[in-house]
Design an enzyme around this catalytic site. Structure first.
Site, PDB file in Angstrom:
ATOM      1  N   LYS A  41       0.873  -1.182   0.000  1.00 23.08           N
ATOM      2  CA  LYS A  41       0.000   0.000   0.000  1.00 23.08           C
ATOM      3  C   LYS A  41       0.906   1.227   0.000  1.00 23.08           C
ATOM      4  O   LYS A  41       1.476   1.600   1.017  1.00 23.08           O
ATOM      5  CB  LYS A  41      -0.902   0.047   1.232  1.00 23.08           C
ATOM      6  CG  LYS A  41      -1.895   1.203   1.135  1.00 23.08           C
ATOM      7  CD  LYS A  41      -2.338   1.754   2.470  1.00 23.08           C
ATOM      8  CE  LYS A  41      -1.583   2.944   2.964  1.00 23.08           C
ATOM      9  NZ  LYS A  41      -1.647   4.194   2.169  1.00 23.08           N
TER      10      LYS A  41
ATOM     11  N   GLY B 139       7.038   5.739   8.220  1.00 27.25           N
ATOM     12  CA  GLY B 139       6.112   6.859   8.379  1.00 27.25           C
ATOM     13  C   GLY B 139       6.279   7.478   9.753  1.00 27.25           C
ATOM     14  O   GLY B 139       7.369   7.411  10.335  1.00 27.25           O
TER      15      GLY B 139
ATOM     16  N   GLU C  76      10.224   2.187  10.576  1.00 26.34           N
ATOM     17  CA  GLU C  76      11.202   3.218  10.242  1.00 26.34           C
ATOM     18  C   GLU C  76      10.481   4.547  10.366  1.00 26.34           C
ATOM     19  O   GLU C  76       9.581   4.835   9.574  1.00 26.34           O
ATOM     20  CB  GLU C  76      11.682   2.980   8.794  1.00 26.34           C
ATOM     21  CG  GLU C  76      12.913   3.723   8.432  1.00 26.34           C
ATOM     22  CD  GLU C  76      14.026   3.398   9.406  1.00 26.34           C
ATOM     23  OE1 GLU C  76      14.456   4.335  10.096  1.00 26.34           O
ATOM     24  OE2 GLU C  76      14.426   2.230   9.500  1.00 26.34           O
TER      25      GLU C  76
ATOM     26  N   CYS D 241      13.525  11.561   6.225  1.00 22.90           N
ATOM     27  CA  CYS D 241      13.694  11.162   7.641  1.00 22.90           C
ATOM     28  C   CYS D 241      15.091  11.529   8.073  1.00 22.90           C
ATOM     29  O   CYS D 241      15.340  11.782   9.244  1.00 22.90           O
ATOM     30  CB  CYS D 241      13.539   9.666   7.839  1.00 22.90           C
ATOM     31  SG  CYS D 241      12.311   8.910   6.845  1.00 22.90           S
TER      32      CYS D 241
ATOM     33  N   GLU E  27       9.994  16.588  15.026  1.00 25.90           N
ATOM     34  CA  GLU E  27      10.226  16.474  13.580  1.00 25.90           C
ATOM     35  C   GLU E  27       9.243  17.372  12.820  1.00 25.90           C
ATOM     36  O   GLU E  27       8.043  17.322  13.051  1.00 25.90           O
ATOM     37  CB  GLU E  27      10.043  15.025  13.123  1.00 25.90           C
ATOM     38  CG  GLU E  27      10.456  14.836  11.671  1.00 25.90           C
ATOM     39  CD  GLU E  27      10.369  13.396  11.204  1.00 25.90           C
ATOM     40  OE1 GLU E  27       9.327  12.758  11.434  1.00 25.90           O
ATOM     41  OE2 GLU E  27      11.343  12.927  10.577  1.00 25.90           O
TER      42      GLU E  27
HETATM   43  C1  UN1 Z   1      14.461   8.897   4.023  1.00 29.18           C
HETATM   44  O1  UN1 Z   1      14.979   9.889   4.490  1.00 29.18           O
HETATM   45  O2  UN1 Z   1      13.275   8.675   4.237  1.00 29.18           O
HETATM   46  O3  UN1 Z   1      19.984   8.608   2.948  1.00 29.18           O
HETATM   47  C2  UN1 Z   1      15.211   7.958   3.156  1.00 29.18           C
HETATM   48  C3  UN1 Z   1      19.178   9.222   2.256  1.00 29.18           C
HETATM   49  C4  UN1 Z   1      18.426   8.495   1.169  1.00 29.18           C
HETATM   50  C5  UN1 Z   1      17.262   7.758   1.743  1.00 29.18           C
HETATM   51  C6  UN1 Z   1      16.477   8.584   2.701  1.00 29.18           C
HETATM   52  N1  UN1 Z   1      19.306   7.608   0.481  1.00 29.18           N
HETATM   53  O4  UN1 Z   1      18.952  10.398   2.457  1.00 29.18           O
END
Ligand code: UN1
Length: 497
Positions: free
Chosen positions: A175, A228, A250, A284, A385
């Site tokens: 999804k 998420g 994650e 993230c 965040e």
């Molecule tokens: C994310 O930030 O959700 O290291 C993934 C990085 C990318 C992947 C980020 N290769 O910034």
């Protein structure tokens, strides 16, 4: 007339049982409708599970190297279509084209890595404590993997989850985020073209409440992987705990870059601009805190504020644009709210702090790259965040203080330190409490063949990417073969006192 897309369930493209659809629009220009995608429900999830059960029966018995061959062909197709996929990604997600190409490339890297892994998937052979007895372990597929993916890496993150799950012999129900359904639609087309048996993959579009939730709660889905928010991750974690499901989470980050007084400041300047404002801060791993040593603070921050003001905002498909829009209005309002918190808590705006509206920005979710100085570690903009283009600058006096500030947040994804002191760089690798640490590079830029993930409230102990994710998507079986022809009792017959 915009195209109406379907789910992929039971080996065919089908309309949702709900009869409902949602619009997918370009965040740089909301008058541009990409398509209508299924707003599916629990019945669609149930049909996907039935089909994935059949897919698992076939796929789990397919030799792993043959599964890997399909992933290699997927990699070849992604290479051939890289430009078109990147263009379509920028149109639905907004990130600038160079970054969208990088996102597709991360999928390519993940495909080839997974393809090769089909010929390894190592178990272990170890000596038995008894004579004439063989002892080894090997990896088995688990079952159906339910994957729930976010908007910010429309290709890379689905491939991080899907490809290792498939090579390990699981069937998959995905999804994707309702903000970026088109990229995964194209990815599923490519998997089918590469020869994946159709029942092995199911694509169910829709919202978290109406598709994600029934997927997580379905008793026949044994593995869940979610990227998420930490809030949603907690709910999923409770459900999976109750149902004894294997779960990889994650989630959020509040990643800091530390600039020491001996740092190469030109290098650090390029690094922080990329780390904080790349992908409009919607990673993230984004650099959302900048900790600067007091000796270089003022001169570094002046240069940084000027450079950020020069960044060119615009449609990601325009080669002159350096920063694209945010994903939607809710996300822009959140950024605005946090800019308000920054001011309320006593920080000072050094750059940005406003929307870009009017003219070519009129129909997009644009917001200026924003820098706050005079931020204290207890300010909300230094702890929570934001997932947008907002950087909080904190001044520090000593290395030990910088480490304390870095570690004193709820999250622990990535961190970075700029220094010319080799000993200090290694100390930082030890002291910074994160899943990823960079030296003389910003907090973003993870590579597909290393483990990706964080500590504390960023995750639940698993990693994506690299070799570690293959543990997550497989069950280990220990096997003992006794060829002595007698009963040998472990722990007893070999120790007679
Ligand atoms: C994310 O930030 O959700 O290291 C993934 C990085 C990318 C992947 C980020 N290769 O910034």
């Amino acid at each position: 007339m915009a195209k109406t897309f379907k789910n992929f369930i039971g080996g065919v493209w089908v309309a949702p049982t709900t009869g409902q659809y949602f619009d997918n629009r370009n965040p740089a220009d909301t008058t541009d409708l990409i398509g209508r995608f299924p707003d599916s429900g629990a019945k669609d999830v149930a049909a996907a599970v039935r089909s994935a059960t059949e897919g698992f029966a076939v796929w789990s018995r397919t030799p792993a190297p043959a599964r890997g061959d399909i992933l290699r062909r997927v990699g070849d197709l992604l290479v051939a279509r890289k430009e078109a996929l990147a263009n379509a990604m920028t149109r639905e997600m907004g990130k600038v084209l160079a970054e969208a190409r990088g996102d597709v490339q991360e999928g390519i890297d993940t495909a080839y890595y997974a393809g090769a892994e089909g010929r390894r998937l190592f178990g272990r052979t170890v000596p038995s404590e008894l004579r004439a007895k063989w002892a080894m372990s090997y990896r088995r597929p688990i079952g159906i993997a339910g994957l729930i993916t976010p908007f910010n890496f429309p290709m890379a993150i689905p491939t991080w989850k899907m490809f290792p799950a498939l090579v390990c012999g699981n069937s998959v129900i995905i999804k994707p985020s309702e903000d970026v359904p088109h990229t995964v639609h194209q990815l599923v087309e490519i998997l089918l073209e590469a020869g994946l048996p159709p029942e092995v993959i199911q694509l169910v579009h829709g919202r978290g409440q109406t598709v994600g939730k029934p997927l997580v709660e379905h008793p026949s889905v044994s593995v869940i992987s979610f990227t998420g928010s930490t809030a949603t991750g907690s709910v999923i974690g409770e459900t999976c705990g109750r149902l004894h499901k294997r779960l990889s989470l994650e989630m959020g980050g509040k990643n800091a870059m530390i600039v020491m007084d001996d740092a190469d400041l030109d290098l650090a300047l390029d690094g922080v601009l990329w780390g904080a404002f790349g992908t409009t801060g919607q990673r993230c791993t984004a650099t959302s805190r900048l900790l600067v040593h007091r000796k270089v603070h003022d001169r570094f921050v002046t240069r940084l504020a000027d450079a950020a003001a020069d960044l060119k905002l615009g449609d990601g498909r325009d080669p002159k644009s350096q920063v694209g829009p945010l994903i939607h209005e809710a996300s822009r309002s959140k950024v605005e709210r946090y800019v308000g918190y920054g001011l309320e808590d006593g920080a000072t705006l050094a750059s940005g702090g406003k929307r870009s509206g009017g003219g070519r920005f009129a129909h997009g979710y644009f917001y200026r790259p924003t820098i706050f100085v005079g931020v204290k570690p207890n300010h909300r903009i230094a702890r929570q965040e934001i997932f947008g283009p907002v950087l909080s600058v904190i001044r520090f006096n000593t290395y030990a203080e910088a480490v304390r500030i870095n570690n004193d947040v709820a999250y622990g994804l990535s961190s970075s330190i700029y220094t010319r002191n080799v000993a200090l760089a290694f100390k930082a690798l030890r002291d910074l409490d994160n899943g990823i640490t960079y030296v003389n590079a910003p907090t973003i830029g993870a590579e597909a063949h290393l483990p990706f993930g964080g500590v504390k409230q960023t995750g639940n102990g698993h990693r994506e990417g690299g070799w570690e994710v293959y543990d997550f998507y497989s069950e280990t079986k220990a096997c003992y073969i006794d060829y002595s022809g007698t009963l040998q009792r472990a722990q007893i017959d070999n120790y007679d006192h």
